[in-house]
Design an enzyme around this catalytic site. Sequence first.
Site, PDB file in Angstrom:
ATOM      1  N   CYS A  50      28.179  13.727 -61.395  1.00 12.25           N
ATOM      2  CA  CYS A  50      28.151  15.045 -60.750  1.00 12.25           C
ATOM      3  C   CYS A  50      27.694  14.941 -59.296  1.00 12.25           C
ATOM      4  CB  CYS A  50      27.218  15.949 -61.562  1.00 12.25           C
ATOM      5  SG  CYS A  50      26.722  17.458 -60.752  1.00 12.25           S
ATOM      6  N   CYS A  97      24.729  17.158 -58.361  1.00  9.95           N
ATOM      7  CA  CYS A  97      23.500  16.624 -58.971  1.00  9.95           C
ATOM      8  C   CYS A  97      22.885  15.559 -58.064  1.00  9.95           C
ATOM      9  CB  CYS A  97      23.798  16.019 -60.338  1.00  9.95           C
ATOM     10  SG  CYS A  97      24.417  17.209 -61.541  1.00  9.95           S
TER      11      CYS A  97
END
Length: 105
Positions: free
Chosen positions: A23, A26
């Site tokens: 991600c 993230c």
Amino acid sequence: MSDFNQLIQENKPTLVDFHATWCGPCRVQGPILEDVKNKLGDKVNILKVDIDQNQELAAKFNVRSVPTLIMFKNGEAVWRAVGVQQADLLEQKLRDHFETKSDEF
């Protein structure tokens, strides 16, 4: 998992970052959380939970998108956000849940 359960039961705020290695957002959130931890120190816990390695835990807290941040205090979820959150907002949310006002910096 027992460490997770023990930490979210504490009287100090525990911010849990549900993330995934694949991600992009993230990876942006990670250094922001490190900065927040460095500023607030032992007044808070900050945990990172990889949803791919902890699917049951992610499902338990209804994590459908990453990053998802959930703050716990005394075992209760007291705040939740999805997406990258900036340091100033996170610091304020955590400070709002310190034990007493005398704990503030």
